[in-house]
Design an enzyme around this catalytic site. Structure first.
Site, PDB file in Angstrom:
ATOM      1  N   HIS B 186     -26.470  81.471 -15.357  1.00 53.95           N
ATOM      2  CA  HIS B 186     -25.520  82.161 -14.470  1.00 53.95           C
ATOM      3  C   HIS B 186     -26.169  82.332 -13.109  1.00 53.95           C
ATOM      4  O   HIS B 186     -26.961  83.235 -12.902  1.00 53.95           O
ATOM      5  CB  HIS B 186     -25.118  83.515 -15.042  1.00 53.95           C
ATOM      6  CG  HIS B 186     -23.869  84.073 -14.398  1.00 53.95           C
ATOM      7  ND1 HIS B 186     -23.675  84.079 -13.029  1.00 53.95           N
ATOM      8  CD2 HIS B 186     -22.746  84.619 -14.941  1.00 53.95           C
ATOM      9  CE1 HIS B 186     -22.494  84.623 -12.762  1.00 53.95           C
ATOM     10  NE2 HIS B 186     -21.911  84.950 -13.894  1.00 53.95           N
ATOM     11  N   GLU B 321     -13.699  81.078 -18.723  1.00 50.70           N
ATOM     12  CA  GLU B 321     -13.590  81.900 -17.518  1.00 50.70           C
ATOM     13  C   GLU B 321     -13.705  81.006 -16.292  1.00 50.70           C
ATOM     14  O   GLU B 321     -14.361  81.370 -15.304  1.00 50.70           O
ATOM     15  CB  GLU B 321     -14.677  82.982 -17.488  1.00 50.70           C
ATOM     16  CG  GLU B 321     -14.633  83.935 -18.680  1.00 50.70           C
ATOM     17  CD  GLU B 321     -15.636  85.080 -18.571  1.00 50.70           C
ATOM     18  OE1 GLU B 321     -16.721  84.856 -18.012  1.00 50.70           O
ATOM     19  OE2 GLU B 321     -15.319  86.190 -19.034  1.00 50.70           O
ATOM     20  N   GLU B 337     -10.430  85.713 -12.508  1.00 48.96           N
ATOM     21  CA  GLU B 337     -11.303  86.885 -12.636  1.00 48.96           C
ATOM     22  C   GLU B 337     -11.552  87.526 -11.275  1.00 48.96           C
ATOM     23  O   GLU B 337     -11.772  86.848 -10.280  1.00 48.96           O
ATOM     24  CB  GLU B 337     -12.626  86.431 -13.277  1.00 48.96           C
ATOM     25  CG  GLU B 337     -13.601  87.567 -13.507  1.00 48.96           C
ATOM     26  CD  GLU B 337     -14.891  87.118 -14.180  1.00 48.96           C
ATOM     27  OE1 GLU B 337     -14.895  86.032 -14.788  1.00 48.96           O
ATOM     28  OE2 GLU B 337     -15.880  87.863 -14.082  1.00 48.96           O
ATOM     29  N   CYS B 405     -18.693  93.462 -15.486  1.00 49.21           N
ATOM     30  CA  CYS B 405     -19.144  92.865 -14.225  1.00 49.21           C
ATOM     31  C   CYS B 405     -18.223  93.194 -13.064  1.00 49.21           C
ATOM     32  O   CYS B 405     -18.674  93.412 -11.941  1.00 49.21           O
ATOM     33  CB  CYS B 405     -19.279  91.353 -14.371  1.00 49.21           C
ATOM     34  SG  CYS B 405     -17.813  90.525 -14.992  1.00 49.21           S
TER      35      CYS B 405
END
Lengths: 660, 660
Positions: B186, B321, B337, B405
């Site tokens: 990530h 996602e 998102e 997040c």
């Protein structure tokens, strides 16, 4: 109430009394027998798969831990093969079935128990995870297979096996047994036990079915007691939910949220629902139980007016493989499992035979010719689990699934088609489906054979030839007239019937029939434009095309652009063109397509339009020509047929004569 | 190439040089400081949650095993609070931040390492699951927090902590270190290290960032080596895929499928993509790296012409996602998102400052006023993780998430808004966003303060007052003119500017400015009808409404029926009405709605229509009035305003004068 109070008006003909010799169905049925069943057998014979598991040689630490529902795959395959053997001479298949049955015989325990997972993976934990572990579900399919194999071949080997298992279950689930009050998380055994009762005459199987149905949804909730008793998560890691909303979903998922006779809304996992409603219909019939009958009628109305796809698919929520709220029928992102449509076919037949109403068969046809048939590829070896009504071009059938419920289920339905074509009442011969071939009826008026000649669903003409065993016979011939047939043309021996008796969806002809009497019907197979209830978001501003029982769709492969860009004006004619080789009809019309205007994603001018040829293919045939986008719901172009190819601000709404 | 080759044309003003005194933004920013940050702190202070975990007292078998990314939640919260502290006097918040920082200090190991999960849950396994365990991702957020806290407060406590950690990482990921060739699954640390370099002047942080970016996607693939080395599944149970298609997705998921400078299509997890592209833009800038610049320009074009929602959201595939294929932008079933839109805001600013182009800020505004703002409720305490463009009425914001997040990410962006309003070049003062308040510029022509007065986005008028530090200053004033503003009216000291110089999306005024000079711009805030590229299925036959930067939507709560039944004729006027209390503008028009015709799901006649009042509300404000269905894309009713309430076969396509 006792089983003697049976309320059904009709029952299916046995498979052995039916022949099918039909341009549409015979090739599909032969494909099932000669390719599909062989391919499925190969899948299950792979090392470590279904057949290996039945040897009970798996030990902890070995690869390929047996799945909890592998018996059901084998059982459905045996059942499908048995249906084939009822009318086809196929020694290879017969031998393969016998071999599988011997594997099952070897896996059966001394006390009759027959489940691999709880024998080698979780021994000692029988009947402790009824909610999630599919134990009675597998038993149900084994029972159905045993009955089918017996009825098709006369052999009792598998029937004896499943009776011993059913006897054990009857003890365990007796009112004072260790699992009193319990029932399976995945309904299936309930309808199977009715079949076992009908095949054997043993009343206790019927009573067991009734107990399982009556216990379901009673408080305290059995599955919650089971969790508390066990103290560990269920098979899929399930734990008892804490929030009220999650608890509601936990119960509704397998329709155990309230006593089944009180249920009014179809909720939860679709396949479980269809199997349960089928059993409820059987029990309403056998026990003459009006409360159950009213329940299934309520549930039927709820399903067909609120939660059924136009394809006869159902289940809009992939997360539960089941029902969403009323009118929640997303096209690309729904579920519409093949097995659920198969379950609907089974339920619809029961409803029709119980009540004598033909409209149930309209829905049966909707499911059969669309949501069921789309479940397999044209070559019979690839399958859809979900059958969406739209696709962006990323969806393809697969050769197999880890959870392989749909492939053998589809095989057993198609191979069992003969049971759906006809029905008989005491002195009534009923034609439900237009399928060329013959049905042999045993009526109070004597034995009668009906022969159907038809090219349905390609054409709407049906010829029924009557052949009594003797010179003549007096009985009622009931031929279903689909609800979409507006003005069927009917003749008897060439004479028009000007005022036909249409009752409950059937053309009803009561007379003394002589050999060679000929009834002809022309249903009129016009292409129909169909709109959905305005509450269905995915169909808003859109129209579907149907012809006879077949729902059509657009595929990208036939169009020079994405199918969602096509709009079909209301007033253009639609031509139906059969393919001479396959008989499959496609539809053709002049339509319009949006045109691209540059590379920008978002612009301040509406897209232009161009004329284009629209081709619609039967939904059941989609995804057989490579990856391609697809839609059932087509943008409704309104009354104007004249596109305005260059004027971006006025591409809609021209009047038919071109003024704007 | 060296960092001396920096190619950027502009850089942001520091937060301390900006004040915001804006009717739209100030209440939202105060809400963040006074409610949102407090609510988030309470969530993280719950027993066994983020703050407890930092005490390192968790032991195997205890409940509440620390999550792998909990440091990032704390770090983003500290960063958001720090941004607030840059301009607001808030001793309580200051104290809470210092307390959190001391927890981090206590969790730091002697060698500088700072990660709870790999200290108490998986000790001895540091940097062995880079693909899935978010270790460097957490480090990146800690670094960003350290820099922000230092810049806002001048305190070096956290900066020192994160420098020690960064130094350790620099060693581990040195070209001859144990993790040479590695990078995080990530992305996040790459852009954080650039910030750390800029805050400290330590070149090795920049070089480390560059190594991580350059190693990414090289063969052999690091994550596959890592799996082979480790021999166990990754954190989420991930295993090495075998099928080629799965391998491609496995690599694309975190944009490690090819060297980043060669990438041309935005793929995989959206947030990771946005953070990586931001870092690539920073590195293109710092190193004057043309290949990286071309890469981010290619990726930008791909995103904005193929994969961006009209709301500035992105990511159509919930299963990753992340991004689906080009034009795959499902409305109800996409993802979008909040964090991805936040990442786009960050990237867009970098692109604009690097190239001097204003169109990047158009996209920044699209994301900021829509996909980002919709992420929080009007009361600042409930959040969307995904921001769909349509809803059947089942979607509500939640108070918190297991993967939390988005909430602190949104808080840090809004509290950092000042950095996005202005930019400065060597002798150029740039206004990017219309936000009332002041910016203090340090130009070669002297120090200058600009004051903006505006009620944007409610109104399109902007007044800019120039106040040089001395009597006058010669510099270029560049004011962004959004692409949607067709004919902005511009005056300087009341005199119309008839032939304004518009360059790269900016009104450019170069002159000797005197104190009190006044520039006024009227952008013209007409309501815009916007259509999507015809390849976007979810928008086919539909239109969206925009006004200024705000995208609108329809909510069921404003309408007497489902919003998908409304159709907006093309020629009806749309009125914009501000709410006097909140300033929020709603849109109103005469539209039509489908009417129900009975209870059937599928019928052979088209639905009727009735006249109805359409109300559109800003997308950012949706889902604040209870559960309600919603749609951004509205059915395009074509040119006719006259509904045909009773004639079902002609509800579309009437010409404007009523003939049909």
């Amino acid at each position: 109430m006792t089983p003697d109070a049976a309320m059904r008006t009709r029952e299916p003909l046995p498979l052995t009394a039916v022949t099918i010799d039909d341009r549409f169905w015979t090739p599909r049925r032969e494909l099932i027998r000669t390719r599909t069943l062989r391919q499925q057998e190969r899948q299950m014979r792979r090392p470590g798969q279904q057949f290996d598991a039945l040897t009970l040689t798996w030990r902890p630490g070995d690869p390929h831990e047996p799945h909890i529902f592998w018996e059901s795959d084998v059982a459905k395959w045996i059942e499908a093969a048995s249906h084939c053997l009822a009318t086809a001479d196929d020694p290879d298949l017969d031998r393969a079935v016998d071999e599988a049955i011997e594997l099952l015989a070897g896996a059966q325990q001394d006390d009759g128990y027959l489940n691999v997972y709880f024998t080698v993976v979780k021994p000692g934990q029988r009947f402790t995870d009824l909610r999630d572990a599919h134990e009675l579900y597998c038993a149900g399919h084994l029972i159905e297979a045993g009955v089918a194999h017996f009825e098709a071949t006369g052999k009792t080997r598998l029937l004896d096996i499943v009776r011993r298992y059913a006897d054990l279950i009857d003890t365990v689930f007796s009112p004072d047994g260790p699992c009193a009050g319990g029932y399976d998380g995945h309904q299936e055994i309930e309808l199977a036990l009715v079949k076992l009762y009908r095949a054997t005459g043993e009343r206790r199987y019927l009573d067991l079915s009734r107990r399982l149905i009556e216990w379901r949804g009673q408080q305290p909730y059995y599955f919650e007691l089971e969790f508390q008793r066990r103290g560990t998560p269920g098979y899929f890691g399930t734990t008892l939910p804490r929030r009220p909303e999650a608890t509601r979903r936990f119960r509704e998922y397998n329709q155990s949220h309230q006593p089944v006779a009180d249920q009014a809304e179809v909720v939860g996992h679709s396949v479980r629902a269809m199997y349960m409603y089928s059993a409820m219909t059987d029990l309403a019939d056998e026990y003459g139980d009006d409360r159950l009958l009213q329940a299934v009628q309520r549930l039927w109305a709820n399903l067909t007016t609120k939660k059924l796809y136009i394809t006869g698919g159902m289940g809009s929520d992939p997360s539960i493989e089941g029902f969403g709220p009323a009118y929640d029928l997303p096209d690309a992102h729904g579920y519409a499992e093949t097995c659920a449509s198969i379950g609907l076919v089974q339920w619809a037949q029961r409803m029709s035979n119980l009540t004598g109403h033909g409209h149930y068969i309209d829905t049966l046809e909707r499911a059969l010719y669309n949501g069921v048939l789309s479940g397999a590829s044209a070559d019979g070896t690839h399958y859809f689990y979900g059958n969406p009504l739209a696709s962006g071009g990323t969806v393809a059938r697969q050769e197999w699934f880890d959870c392989a419920c749909c492939p053998p289920n589809l095989a057993r339905l198609i191979s069992e088609l003969g049971r759906y074509v006809y029905a008989q009442g005491p002195n009534e011969a009923v034609i439900n489906l237009y399928v060329a071939g013959t049905g042999r009826f045993t009526l109070t008026g004597g034995e009668v054979t009906l022969r159907q000649d038809t090219r349905y669903p390609r054409e709407g003409h049906l010829a029924v030839t009557v052949t009594p065993a003797g010179d003549e016979a007096e009985f009622t011939l009931a031929i279903r007239i689909p609800g979409w047939s507006r003005q069927p043309a009917i003749t008897v021996n060439g004479e028009p019937v000007h005022q036909p008796i249409l009752r409950d969806g059937y053309l009803t002809l009561s007379r003394r029939w002589r050999a060679g009497d000929l009834v002809e019907i022309d249903l009129g197979l016009e292409v129909r434009r169909t709109w959905a209830h305005p509450a269905v978001a995915s169909a808003a501003g859109k129209v579907a095309l149907e012809r006879g029982p077949v729902v059509f769709c657009l595929e990208g492969v036939d169009h020079d652009g994405a199918v969602h860009n096509l709009a079909l004006p209301r007033d253009v004619p639609i031509r139906a063109v059969p393919d001479e080789r396959t008989g499959v009809v496609t539809l053709h019309a002049d339509a319009t397509a949006d045109t691209t205007a540059g590379d920008q994603l978002y612009v301040s001018h509406s897209p232009g339009r161009r004329s284009t040829a629209l081709t619609a293919v039967p939904y059941f045939s989609w995804a057989n020509r490579g990856l391609s986008d697809m839609t059932v719901w087509i943008r409704d172009g309104g009354p104007s047929a004249a596109p305005a190819p260059t004027a971006p601000a006025s591409e809609h709404g021209e009047s038919p004569d071109g003024r704007s």
